[in-house]
Design a protein around this motif. Structure first.
Motif, mmCIF file in Angstrom:
data_model
loop_
_atom_site.group_PDB
_atom_site.id
_atom_site.type_symbol
_atom_site.label_atom_id
_atom_site.label_comp_id
_atom_site.label_asym_id
_atom_site.label_seq_id
_atom_site.Cartn_x
_atom_site.Cartn_y
_atom_site.Cartn_z
ATOM 1 N N UNK A 23 0.798 -1.222 0.000
ATOM 2 C CA UNK A 23 0.000 0.000 0.000
ATOM 3 C C UNK A 23 0.824 1.261 0.000
ATOM 4 N N UNK A 24 1.930 1.269 -0.767
ATOM 5 C CA UNK A 24 2.782 2.443 -0.819
ATOM 6 C C UNK A 24 3.481 2.749 0.489
ATOM 7 N N UNK A 25 3.514 1.795 1.406
ATOM 8 C CA UNK A 25 4.169 1.983 2.689
ATOM 9 C C UNK A 25 3.240 2.424 3.800
ATOM 10 N N UNK A 26 2.064 2.911 3.451
ATOM 11 C CA UNK A 26 1.129 3.366 4.485
ATOM 12 C C UNK A 26 0.510 2.187 5.227
ATOM 13 N N UNK A 27 0.272 1.110 4.495
ATOM 14 C CA UNK A 27 -0.347 -0.061 5.125
ATOM 15 C C UNK A 27 0.689 -0.882 5.886
ATOM 16 N N UNK A 28 1.846 -1.110 5.253
ATOM 17 C CA UNK A 28 2.865 -1.929 5.914
ATOM 18 C C UNK A 28 4.231 -1.655 5.319
ATOM 19 N N UNK A 29 5.234 -1.574 6.194
ATOM 20 C CA UNK A 29 6.640 -1.589 5.818
ATOM 21 C C UNK A 29 7.356 -2.527 6.773
ATOM 22 N N UNK A 30 8.227 -3.372 6.226
ATOM 23 C CA UNK A 30 8.960 -4.315 7.079
ATOM 24 C C UNK A 30 10.400 -4.394 6.597
ATOM 25 N N UNK A 31 11.335 -4.234 7.523
ATOM 26 C CA UNK A 31 12.759 -4.341 7.216
ATOM 27 C C UNK A 31 13.348 -5.428 8.105
ATOM 28 N N UNK A 32 13.949 -6.438 7.480
ATOM 29 C CA UNK A 32 14.526 -7.575 8.195
ATOM 30 C C UNK A 32 16.015 -7.634 7.912
ATOM 31 N N UNK A 33 16.822 -7.808 8.950
ATOM 32 C CA UNK A 33 18.275 -7.886 8.755
ATOM 33 C C UNK A 33 18.850 -9.027 9.574
ATOM 34 N N UNK A 34 20.103 -9.355 9.278
ATOM 35 C CA UNK A 34 20.814 -10.388 10.028
ATOM 36 C C UNK A 34 21.965 -9.769 10.813
ATOM 37 N N UNK A 48 11.715 -5.120 11.900
ATOM 38 C CA UNK A 48 10.867 -4.011 12.330
ATOM 39 C C UNK A 48 9.718 -3.876 11.341
ATOM 40 N N UNK A 49 8.498 -3.963 11.858
ATOM 41 C CA UNK A 49 7.291 -3.855 11.042
ATOM 42 C C UNK A 49 6.551 -2.582 11.423
ATOM 43 N N UNK A 50 6.260 -1.764 10.428
ATOM 44 C CA UNK A 50 5.574 -0.488 10.641
ATOM 45 C C UNK A 50 4.238 -0.535 9.913
ATOM 46 N N UNK A 51 3.157 -0.310 10.662
ATOM 47 C CA UNK A 51 1.817 -0.319 10.071
ATOM 48 C C UNK A 51 1.113 1.018 10.337
ATOM 49 N N UNK A 52 0.195 1.359 9.436
ATOM 50 C CA UNK A 52 -0.681 2.536 9.622
ATOM 51 C C UNK A 52 0.122 3.811 9.839
ATOM 52 N N UNK A 53 1.083 4.071 8.962
ATOM 53 C CA UNK A 53 1.890 5.285 9.080
ATOM 54 C C UNK A 53 1.008 6.530 8.969
ATOM 55 N N UNK A 54 1.249 7.515 9.828
ATOM 56 C CA UNK A 54 0.538 8.796 9.867
ATOM 57 C C UNK A 54 -0.938 8.642 10.246
ATOM 58 N N UNK A 86 26.536 -6.195 0.751
ATOM 59 C CA UNK A 86 25.292 -6.503 1.454
ATOM 60 C C UNK A 86 24.235 -6.935 0.439
ATOM 61 N N UNK A 87 23.562 -8.023 0.744
ATOM 62 C CA UNK A 87 22.478 -8.497 -0.125
ATOM 63 C C UNK A 87 21.206 -7.714 0.195
ATOM 64 N N UNK A 88 20.604 -7.148 -0.842
ATOM 65 C CA UNK A 88 19.356 -6.400 -0.683
ATOM 66 C C UNK A 88 18.253 -7.094 -1.469
ATOM 67 N N UNK A 89 17.074 -7.104 -0.877
ATOM 68 C CA UNK A 89 15.893 -7.643 -1.564
ATOM 69 C C UNK A 89 14.715 -6.730 -1.251
ATOM 70 N N UNK A 90 14.024 -6.281 -2.285
ATOM 71 C CA UNK A 90 12.870 -5.402 -2.114
ATOM 72 C C UNK A 90 11.638 -6.061 -2.713
ATOM 73 N N UNK A 91 10.597 -6.214 -1.884
ATOM 74 C CA UNK A 91 9.322 -6.777 -2.318
ATOM 75 C C UNK A 91 8.237 -5.728 -2.124
#
Length: 585
Positions: free
Chosen positions: A57-68, A159-165, A199-204
């Motif tokens: 949803x363009x980041x407004x609904x959900x953003x998640x960044x996972x790292x090792x 880190x999962x971010x939901x409902x931004x703003x 660093x390996x990057x993956x964007x979905x």
């Protein structure tokens, strides 16, 4: 008519914490891409080797960044939400000796004020021998802790971010459409991928993979992956230093790669991507007059200076810096760009990079009519249907020769020429065969078409990998990987998928089984890609004309014949019109 109330004197008041925090959050978090930027920088500071980003949803609904990365200790998990809480500086003097991207301790506090944030982390110290501790998670909404818990995962942070703003409607009104916000994030991830090539990057985005960088550590390879460059020779490596105060190194593309906007001009200062007007002007001075008006080069330059000669505490988003020796550095940047483009040969035809708008594109772009180009965008290598006409053309190619024991030169019926990477072509053929077998009802059945190894191979896994792998053994059996637990964290592999390349696959079973035990939602596809890559024809192997023809025939039958499963191009095409124009026939 003037409203007299506007002129009334009002007494000074101290803003409440809630109001102050929302104002501060508005300075740090302007739009969804601001959140992704802060979280990626935290992951890099934590020493991550792999960073996965997910948006909906363009980041407004959900953003998640996972790292090792190294993770966060359980007793510090809630403290990271507190403003100005950081492990990166201790005093004012530390601001002049920064070695990290973040340092203010504002990011998570700002995000948690205007969104729902779930932080799941496991510190690397908890993975010592004989230690079994789950990861801890804390959910914060509007700055208040609402839930806590435990969950299994390897070391690192999600880190999962939901409902931004959700509680800042004025800011929400200024957020653009999802397509625009997605485009900004694509640009951002590309920038960090070239800045940190190891660093390996993956964007979905909306459950579609739109960007992958393999983390090879070779910047030229990463640039070729991200921008689908047909030849790495189009990139010129540069390195300049005054021997004491600064070093500039990186790559400048030749004029073939010139584009109609500045988004591919990237500059890093001590590992930090920056946008400094004076430095941008210096770069432009280097190519002005050497490129067609309105064109800008592909360049990635890294400026390294002593920490005490740069001030990064200038802008809330940390994208501006001040340099002590700015004039000297500007002159050096101008000369670097000019020295490359002055020697750059003329281009048969420009190479069009995939722009941010491809982030939500479902169909592959059609083939260009003429010139040197990749026949199909590697951005969409997961697509089920190739570009119209591609398969028909490949099926009628006539192999002419093998170049450098790596590339097949073939002629099409219309007189155009194709260059086909034999390893990537075979990798695509094997990958699609494995995928059709794996999804064709064999997932948990007795292995079919398996090659029994003369001597079983023992592989050693980490503790969390061993448990995951044991759960997945029935699925692996359907691929021809007969494997069983051999006690503790050891596994015995008895067979590999049958077919050409199984001999060389046996030498890479440790890597294959580690991929099979990957803790990710798309581990199955990663495993198929690993199997295909390890089994495919190696570069350096001689192929007769009959073998070349057989490989081209098999390539014509796959769904995406122009890109390997990693997203790298398989085909380069010199059209007949290109040959006519250049030879003046």
């Amino acid at each position: 008519m003037t409203n007299s109330t506007h002129n009334e004197r009002r007494p000074l008041v101290t803003l409440s914490q809630d109001v102050a925090e929302r104002i501060a959050a508005g300075e740090v978090i302007e739009r969804p891409v601001s959140v992704i930027k802060e979280l990626i920088e935290n992951a890099l500071d934590a020493g991550a080797h792999e960073i996965r980003v997910e948006m909906r949803g363009g980041g407004l609904r959900l953003m998640r960044v996972t790292d090792d990365g190294c993770g966060i200790p359980a007793d510090e998990l809630e403290r990271v939400y507190q403003r100005h809480t950081t492990s990166k500086i201790r005093s004012v003097d530390d601001l002049y000796q920064l070695h990290t991207l973040g340092f203010r301790g504002e990011a998570l506090a700002s995000i948690a004020t205007i969104a729902e944030v779930t932080l799941l982390s496991r510190a690397i110290e908890t993975e010592g021998e004989g230690v079994e501790e789950p990861a801890q998670w804390v959910m914060v909404r509007g700055g208040e802790v609402v839930q806590r818990g435990r969950r299994a995962r390897p070391h690192g942070t999600t880190i999962t971010v939901r409902d931004l703003f959700y509680n800042v409607p004025a800011r929400l009104n200024f957020v653009r459409q999802s397509r625009t916000e997605n485009g900004h994030v694509v640009q951002l991830i590309r920038r960090y991928a070239v800045g940190y090539p190891a660093v390996r990057f993956n964007l979905t985005i909306d459950e579609h993979t739109v960007l992958q960088a393999g983390g090879s550590g070779d910047l030229a390879v990463v640039l070729a992956e991200l921008y689908h460059l047909p030849l790495q020779e189009m990139l010129h490596e540069v390195r300049v230093s005054d021997g004491e105060h600064y070093i500039v190194h990186g790559y400048v593309g030749n004029r073939v790669l010139a584009q109609g906007n500045r988004q591919y001009v990237t500059l890093f200062v001590n590992g930090r991507p920056v946008q400094v007007r004076s430095l941008q002007d210096a770069l432009e001075q280097g190519y002005r007059g050497l490129l067609t008006r309105g064109k800008h080069p592909l360049l990635v330059l890294f400026l390294e200076v002593p920490p005490d000669e740069v001030d990064v505490n200038v802008h809330p988003a940390k994208i501006e810096v001040r340099l002590v020796r700015e004039n000297e550095i500007m002159a050096s940047l101008t000369q670097i760009v000019r020295s490359v483009l002055e020697r750059s040969p003329a281009s048969p035809e420009e190479v069009a990079f995939p722009g941010p708008l491809l982030a939500t594109q479902r169909r592959l772009p059609g083939p260009r009519r003429r010139g040197l180009h990749v026949a199909e965008s590697a951005e969409g290598y997961h697509a089920e249907v190739s570009t119209p006409g591609t398969a028909e053309v490949i099926a009628h190619l006539r192999p002419l020769a093998q170049l450098q024991q790596a590339v097949i030169l073939a002629e099409a019926p219309d007189g155009s020429l194709y260059l086909i990477d034999q390893h990537r072509a075979h990798e695509r053929v094997i990958y699609e065969h494995l995928r059709s077998t794996y999804t064709g009802g064999q997932r948990e059945e007795q292995a079919t078409d398996a090659h029994l190894l003369l001597e079983p191979v023992i592989v050693e896994m980490k503790r969390h990998q061993a448990d995951l792998l044991e759960m997945r053994l029935p699925m692996l059996r359907g691929l021809g990987l007969e494997c069983e637990r051999f006690g503790g964290r050891s596994f015995l592999v008895r067979s590999v998928p049958d077919g050409e390349g199984h001999e060389q696959l046996a030498a890479h079973l440790q890597e294959v089984m580690e991929m099979a035990a990957e803790d990710s939602a798309d581990w199955e596809d990663h495993l198929l890609i690993e199997l295909a890559c390890r089994s495919a024809l190696r570069r350096g192997r001689d192929l007769g004309l009959g073998e070349q023809a057989a490989l081209l025939k098999a390539l014509a039958m796959v769904s995406a014949p122009a890109a390997c499963p990693h997203g790298s191009p398989i085909l380069l095409h010199y059209s007949r019109n290109f040959l006519i124009d250049r030879f003046d026939w």
